[in-house]
Design a protein around this motif. Structure first.
Motif, short mmCIF file in Angstrom:
data_model
loop_
_atom_site.label_atom_id
_atom_site.label_comp_id
_atom_site.label_asym_id
_atom_site.label_seq_id
_atom_site.Cartn_x
_atom_site.Cartn_y
_atom_site.Cartn_z
N THR A 164 28.35 24.57 -33.64
CA THR A 164 29.42 23.05 -33.00
C THR A 164 29.39 21.92 -33.92
N ILE A 165 28.48 20.93 -34.19
CA ILE A 165 28.49 19.62 -34.48
C ILE A 165 28.02 19.92 -36.76
N MET A 166 28.00 21.01 -36.86
CA MET A 166 27.98 21.07 -38.16
C MET A 166 29.95 21.81 -38.40
N ALA A 167 30.33 22.03 -37.16
CA ALA A 167 31.50 22.83 -37.31
C ALA A 167 33.11 21.15 -37.52
N THR A 168 32.49 20.13 -36.30
CA THR A 168 32.79 19.05 -35.66
C THR A 168 32.56 18.00 -36.50
N ALA A 169 31.47 18.04 -37.69
CA ALA A 169 30.64 16.98 -38.50
C ALA A 169 32.44 17.17 -39.92
N THR A 170 32.45 18.46 -40.23
CA THR A 170 33.72 19.40 -41.04
C THR A 170 34.30 18.37 -41.17
N TYR A 171 35.21 18.65 -39.88
CA TYR A 171 36.44 18.42 -40.38
C TYR A 171 36.34 16.89 -39.84
#
Length: 191
Positions: A164-171
């Motif tokens: 979740t953190i990786m996807a949100t940071a990428t977004y």
């Protein structure tokens, strides 16, 4: 051995993954080698080689997600169950239970929906920011879009914290780059 042990053993054996193709191939090989044993009682439905083979290797189970479950409930049952699982688990198929694995059709439609929604998650905020650009509007749009994205990823798809953190940071990085390179920064300079 107690009755409880026997029931637990039976349940654990039934939980193992079946190998329907192996059972069919083995039966055909045995019937080919020993045709006189294949039907020992003429006119009767006695098939001594019909055996259920199972493996201790874990089966491939697709993770459950809301999109595939909705598609399973909307589409006809014969389109949502893979052919081999339909044959191996007739009671589950008849009881309208969820299959262990979804059919290719359901998986393809779900991937298409997820891809389309993820593209919209990027395009919609960018279009909103590009219309009448200002830095304040861009920051608010990015903040709201980021919170909605994190909620969807974390709650709907039930991802791990790390994912979740990786996807949100990428977004967030993609949206912030758009703010920095387009109307948000330019709109602030002209005000």
């Amino acid at each position: 051995m107690s009755t409880a042990d026997a029931i637990r053993d039976y349940q654990s054996m039934n939980a193992l993954c079946e190998l329907p193709d192996y059972a069919k191939d083995t039966r055909m090989d045995l019937e080919g080698q020993f045709p006189y044993i294949a039907t020992p009682y003429a006119g009767k439905a006695n098939r001594p080689y019909d055996t259920r083979y199972r493996t201790t290797k874990p089966g491939k189970k697709q993770p459950r997600d809301p999109i595939r479950e909705i598609l399973r409930k909307i589409l006809p049952k014969r389109l949502t169950w893979p052919e081999d699982e339909r044959k191996a688990n007739r009671p589950g198929y008849g009881a309208d239970l969820a299959p262990e694995n979804y059919s290719r059709l359901v998986d393809s439609i779900a991937r298409f929906i997820i891809g389309t929604l993820s593209g919209c998650a990027l395009i919609v905020p960018m279009v909103v920011m590009a219309l009448d650009p200002s830095l304040m509007k861009s920051l608010v749009v990015v903040s709201v879009a980021l919170v909605v994205f994190a909620l969807v990823v974390g709650l709907v798809f039930e991802t791990d914290n790390k994912d979740t953190i990786m996807a949100t940071a990428t977004y967030a990085a993609v949206l912030v780059v758009f703010v920095g390179n387009s109307g948000g920064a330019g709109g602030a300079a002209t005000s």
